[in-house]
Design a protein around this motif. Structure first.
Motif, PDB file in Angstrom:
ATOM      1  N   ILE A  56       0.898  -1.163   0.000  1.00 30.11           N
ATOM      2  CA  ILE A  56       0.000   0.000   0.000  1.00 30.11           C
ATOM      3  C   ILE A  56       0.935   1.210   0.000  1.00 30.11           C
ATOM      4  O   ILE A  56       1.930   1.232   0.733  1.00 30.11           O
ATOM      5  CB  ILE A  56      -0.948  -0.012   1.233  1.00 30.11           C
ATOM      6  CG1 ILE A  56      -1.868   1.216   1.264  1.00 30.11           C
ATOM      7  CG2 ILE A  56      -0.182  -0.112   2.551  1.00 30.11           C
ATOM      8  CD1 ILE A  56      -2.963   1.122   2.349  1.00 30.11           C
ATOM      9  N   GLU A  79      -7.429   4.296 -12.534  1.00 29.21           N
ATOM     10  CA  GLU A  79      -6.253   3.960 -11.728  1.00 29.21           C
ATOM     11  C   GLU A  79      -5.699   2.625 -12.203  1.00 29.21           C
ATOM     12  O   GLU A  79      -6.452   1.661 -12.354  1.00 29.21           O
ATOM     13  CB  GLU A  79      -6.617   3.842 -10.240  1.00 29.21           C
ATOM     14  CG  GLU A  79      -5.398   3.430  -9.399  1.00 29.21           C
ATOM     15  CD  GLU A  79      -5.730   3.078  -7.953  1.00 29.21           C
ATOM     16  OE1 GLU A  79      -5.177   3.675  -7.040  1.00 29.21           O
ATOM     17  OE2 GLU A  79      -6.568   2.166  -7.743  1.00 29.21           O
ATOM     18  N   ILE A  80      -4.380   2.558 -12.391  1.00 25.56           N
ATOM     19  CA  ILE A  80      -3.738   1.293 -12.740  1.00 25.56           C
ATOM     20  C   ILE A  80      -2.967   0.821 -11.511  1.00 25.56           C
ATOM     21  O   ILE A  80      -2.015   1.481 -11.085  1.00 25.56           O
ATOM     22  CB  ILE A  80      -2.809   1.457 -13.963  1.00 25.56           C
ATOM     23  CG1 ILE A  80      -3.641   1.966 -15.140  1.00 25.56           C
ATOM     24  CG2 ILE A  80      -2.129   0.129 -14.314  1.00 25.56           C
ATOM     25  CD1 ILE A  80      -2.845   2.758 -16.131  1.00 25.56           C
ATOM     26  N   THR A  82      -4.753  -1.265  -8.336  1.00 28.38           N
ATOM     27  CA  THR A  82      -5.708  -1.036  -7.243  1.00 28.38           C
ATOM     28  C   THR A  82      -5.110  -1.360  -5.883  1.00 28.38           C
ATOM     29  O   THR A  82      -5.423  -0.681  -4.895  1.00 28.38           O
ATOM     30  CB  THR A  82      -6.955  -1.945  -7.426  1.00 28.38           C
ATOM     31  OG1 THR A  82      -7.317  -1.976  -8.795  1.00 28.38           O
ATOM     32  CG2 THR A  82      -8.116  -1.501  -6.582  1.00 28.38           C
ATOM     33  N   GLY A  85      -7.018  -0.908  -2.454  1.00 30.57           N
ATOM     34  CA  GLY A  85      -8.021   0.129  -2.742  1.00 30.57           C
ATOM     35  C   GLY A  85      -7.895   1.461  -2.017  1.00 30.57           C
ATOM     36  O   GLY A  85      -8.760   2.333  -2.177  1.00 30.57           O
ATOM     37  N   TYR A  86      -6.823   1.658  -1.235  1.00 33.30           N
ATOM     38  CA  TYR A  86      -6.727   2.887  -0.414  1.00 33.30           C
ATOM     39  C   TYR A  86      -6.774   4.173  -1.259  1.00 33.30           C
ATOM     40  O   TYR A  86      -7.610   5.052  -1.033  1.00 33.30           O
ATOM     41  CB  TYR A  86      -5.444   2.825   0.417  1.00 33.30           C
ATOM     42  CG  TYR A  86      -5.184   4.044   1.267  1.00 33.30           C
ATOM     43  CD1 TYR A  86      -6.118   4.473   2.215  1.00 33.30           C
ATOM     44  CD2 TYR A  86      -3.994   4.780   1.155  1.00 33.30           C
ATOM     45  CE1 TYR A  86      -5.878   5.590   3.009  1.00 33.30           C
ATOM     46  CE2 TYR A  86      -3.749   5.891   1.947  1.00 33.30           C
ATOM     47  CZ  TYR A  86      -4.695   6.291   2.868  1.00 33.30           C
ATOM     48  OH  TYR A  86      -4.453   7.395   3.642  1.00 33.30           O
ATOM     49  N   HIS A  87      -5.874   4.247  -2.224  1.00 34.16           N
ATOM     50  CA  HIS A  87      -5.772   5.462  -3.052  1.00 34.16           C
ATOM     51  C   HIS A  87      -7.090   5.713  -3.813  1.00 34.16           C
ATOM     52  O   HIS A  87      -7.600   6.842  -3.850  1.00 34.16           O
ATOM     53  CB  HIS A  87      -4.611   5.244  -4.032  1.00 34.16           C
ATOM     54  CG  HIS A  87      -4.023   6.485  -4.586  1.00 34.16           C
ATOM     55  ND1 HIS A  87      -2.715   6.569  -4.993  1.00 34.16           N
ATOM     56  CD2 HIS A  87      -4.561   7.687  -4.835  1.00 34.16           C
ATOM     57  CE1 HIS A  87      -2.483   7.790  -5.455  1.00 34.16           C
ATOM     58  NE2 HIS A  87      -3.590   8.466  -5.373  1.00 34.16           N
ATOM     59  N   GLU A 104      -6.515  -4.035 -11.497  1.00 38.05           N
ATOM     60  CA  GLU A 104      -5.480  -4.709 -10.707  1.00 38.05           C
ATOM     61  C   GLU A 104      -5.224  -6.081 -11.329  1.00 38.05           C
ATOM     62  O   GLU A 104      -6.146  -6.821 -11.615  1.00 38.05           O
ATOM     63  CB  GLU A 104      -5.991  -4.847  -9.252  1.00 38.05           C
ATOM     64  CG  GLU A 104      -5.172  -5.743  -8.341  1.00 38.05           C
ATOM     65  CD  GLU A 104      -3.689  -5.343  -8.239  1.00 38.05           C
ATOM     66  OE1 GLU A 104      -3.384  -4.186  -7.942  1.00 38.05           O
ATOM     67  OE2 GLU A 104      -2.838  -6.227  -8.490  1.00 38.05           O
ATOM     68  N   ARG A 105      -3.918  -6.420 -11.505  1.00 39.47           N
ATOM     69  CA  ARG A 105      -3.602  -7.697 -12.170  1.00 39.47           C
ATOM     70  C   ARG A 105      -3.712  -8.905 -11.234  1.00 39.47           C
ATOM     71  O   ARG A 105      -3.866 -10.023 -11.699  1.00 39.47           O
ATOM     72  CB  ARG A 105      -2.226  -7.645 -12.852  1.00 39.47           C
ATOM     73  CG  ARG A 105      -1.062  -7.381 -11.951  1.00 39.47           C
ATOM     74  CD  ARG A 105       0.230  -7.337 -12.742  1.00 39.47           C
ATOM     75  NE  ARG A 105       0.720  -8.667 -13.026  1.00 39.47           N
ATOM     76  CZ  ARG A 105       1.495  -9.376 -12.195  1.00 39.47           C
ATOM     77  NH1 ARG A 105       1.850  -8.886 -11.025  1.00 39.47           N
ATOM     78  NH2 ARG A 105       1.921 -10.570 -12.537  1.00 39.47           N
ATOM     79  N   LEU A 109      -6.142  -9.415  -4.768  1.00 32.76           N
ATOM     80  CA  LEU A 109      -6.127  -8.024  -4.293  1.00 32.76           C
ATOM     81  C   LEU A 109      -7.359  -7.281  -4.813  1.00 32.76           C
ATOM     82  O   LEU A 109      -7.981  -6.504  -4.081  1.00 32.76           O
ATOM     83  CB  LEU A 109      -4.837  -7.318  -4.732  1.00 32.76           C
ATOM     84  CG  LEU A 109      -3.548  -7.792  -4.053  1.00 32.76           C
ATOM     85  CD1 LEU A 109      -2.327  -7.073  -4.640  1.00 32.76           C
ATOM     86  CD2 LEU A 109      -3.595  -7.570  -2.543  1.00 32.76           C
ATOM     87  N   GLY A 132      -3.485  -3.656 -16.737  1.00 28.61           N
ATOM     88  CA  GLY A 132      -3.872  -2.271 -17.071  1.00 28.61           C
ATOM     89  C   GLY A 132      -2.743  -1.475 -17.699  1.00 28.61           C
ATOM     90  O   GLY A 132      -2.851  -0.263 -17.837  1.00 28.61           O
ATOM     91  N   SER A 133      -1.660  -2.161 -18.084  1.00 20.02           N
ATOM     92  CA  SER A 133      -0.498  -1.421 -18.604  1.00 20.02           C
ATOM     93  C   SER A 133      -0.809  -0.728 -19.930  1.00 20.02           C
ATOM     94  O   SER A 133      -0.106   0.198 -20.315  1.00 20.02           O
ATOM     95  CB  SER A 133       0.711  -2.349 -18.754  1.00 20.02           C
ATOM     96  OG  SER A 133       0.423  -3.384 -19.670  1.00 20.02           O
TER      97      SER A 133
END
Ligand code: SAM
Length: 208
Positions: A56, A79-80, A82, A85-87, A104-105, A109, A132-133
């Protein structure tokens, strides 16, 4: 260290500037996103392990990125990375009338993040599992895109998925890199916001 002290410190250091970012940090409980054995460090300004070799982000880095993004109430954000999930939770609070797509890959998570958003009653986030790249073209364009993992270079696909007047924030460079801000107007403006350390972006547009 408690949340109040951390926020005071981040303000004094100049990382936290705007009321909306401060309010989001007050509202979102960081401990929810951290495994039990690490919860006691939730309000230390450092990255923490979240399992699967991932982390995190440190609160000061989240603050730097949120301030630089200049989110609006109705922003449509990608967002790429995750994590848990905080951010994204903070982005969802700031852009409460907009939407956050986060990819998120690591499936486990992504599942944890979904549960965390549900626990906090956050409804304006869509979590996608995958690489997500190269962005997430099916929901593009986005007013803001940011990555929380470090790429070898700025993937052109991300610039393409950014709307006009959009902002893209991405760490570039393996482990110790630079935080790059792209502003997309009729031309592309690129600048470095300084050094940073992130886990690598793994995938087609990232590291192999
Ligand atoms: N946003 C998270 C937070 O608030 O704590 C930070 C998570 S961590 C620093 C970065 C995440 O990026 C990791 O969970 C990692 O699995 C993910 N990641 C790496 N490469 C990725 C890719 N190509 N697509 C999606 N996620 C990726």
């Amino acid at each position: 260290m408690d949340k109040e002290k951390l926020i005071k410190k981040l303000k004094k250091q100049g990382y936290l500037k705007s009321k909306k970012v401060v309010d989001a940090m007050i509202e979102v409980p960081r401990e929810i996103f951290i495994p039990d054995e690490q919860k006691k460090y939730a309000y230390y300004d450092m990255p923490l392990e979240i399992g699967y070799g991932q982390t995190i982000s440190a609160p000061h880095m989240v603050a730097i990125m949120l301030e630089a993004l200049q989110l609006k109430e109705n922003s449509k954000v990608l967002e790429i990375g995750t994590g848990t999930g905080y951010h994204a939770a903070m982005v969802a609070k700031i852009s409460s009338k907009g939407h956050v797509y986060t990819i998120e890959r690591i499936k486990e998570l992504a599942e944890k993040a979904k549960k965390n958003f549900k626990k906090l009653g956050i409804k304006n986030v869509t979590v996608v599992t995958g690489d997500g790249s190269l962005g997430l073209p099916q929901y593009a364009p986005y007013t803001h895109i940011y990555a929380t993992c470090s790429a070898p270079d700025v993937p052109p696909a991300l610039i393409k998925q950014l709307s006009l007047n959009g902002r893209l924030l991405i760490p570039v460079g393996r482990v110790y890199g630079e935080l790059i801000l792209i502003e997309k107007n009729y031309r592309i403006k690129k600048k470095s916001l300084g050094g940073c350390a992130f886990v690598p972006m793994i995938g087609r547009g990232g590291y192999k």
